[in-house]
Design a protein around this motif. Structure first.
Motif: not given
Length: 181
Positions: A30-46
């Motif tokens: 579940a922790a791994k899935a949540m990190q994947y589902l919320c990976r957008g926080y770790q990305q930038t537009l650039e």
């Protein structure tokens, strides 16, 4: 406390036996899935665009439609699933085709409400391309409305954001909306 430990605590508070066979590795998964589902926080537009912006004389509408998206409602942390239609009017630059879908994913992979997601995508495309107009429509089904609460199985939320010529020019807006039907 780690995310995995927090999932263990949640399961225990729900009354589950966290040591039973089927649940032993559930907190880790579940922790791994949540990190994947919320990976957008770790990305930038650039990072997402990665320089894939190309000179072009085209000033006609560019559209990517039916981009599937998966996000989590920030109110209940339940999924909403749908599709995005993204169009822009180039102003000397076009964006690499896959980058439009990657922009959608970057913002969708955060705790969201669809109304904000639609605006974030439109503003990001406008920012990156310098387009003279951007239109985004998202159609999605929300599990928070289907699995709980009013339990309406066939409801779809449709949101739109129109910037620049998509907002000020009725013909441009109409062309976009007719193309997504």
């Amino acid at each position: 406390m780690s995310l995995e430990q927090q999932y263990t605590a949640i399961l225990a508070q729900l009354g589950e036996d966290v040591s039973r066979e089927g649940l032993v590795d559930t907190p880790k998964r579940a922790a791994k899935a949540m990190q994947y589902l919320c990976r957008g926080y770790q990305q930038t537009l650039e990072e997402v665009v990665n320089g894939a912006l190309f000179s072009s004389d085209n000033s006609e509408m560019v559209m990517v439609k039916n981009i599937e998206l998966y996000s989590l409602c920030e109110h209940h942390m339940l999924p909403f699933i749908g599709k995005a239609h993204v169009a822009y009017l180039p102003n000397g630059k076009v964006l690499g085709l896959s980058k439009v879908a990657r922009i959608v994913d970057m913002f969708a992979r955060r705790l969201q409400i669809q109304e904000n997601l639609t605006r974030q995508i439109a503003e990001a495309v406008e920012q990156v391309t310098g387009a003279s107009g951007v239109g985004v429509v998202i159609e999605a089904q929300h599990m928070c409305m289907m699995m709980r609460g009013v339990e309406k199985q066939n409801s779809t939320l449709v949101t739109s954001v129109m910037l620049g010529h998509f907002r000020s020019n009725t013909a441009t807006r109409s062309e976009f909306l007719s193309l997504i039907k």
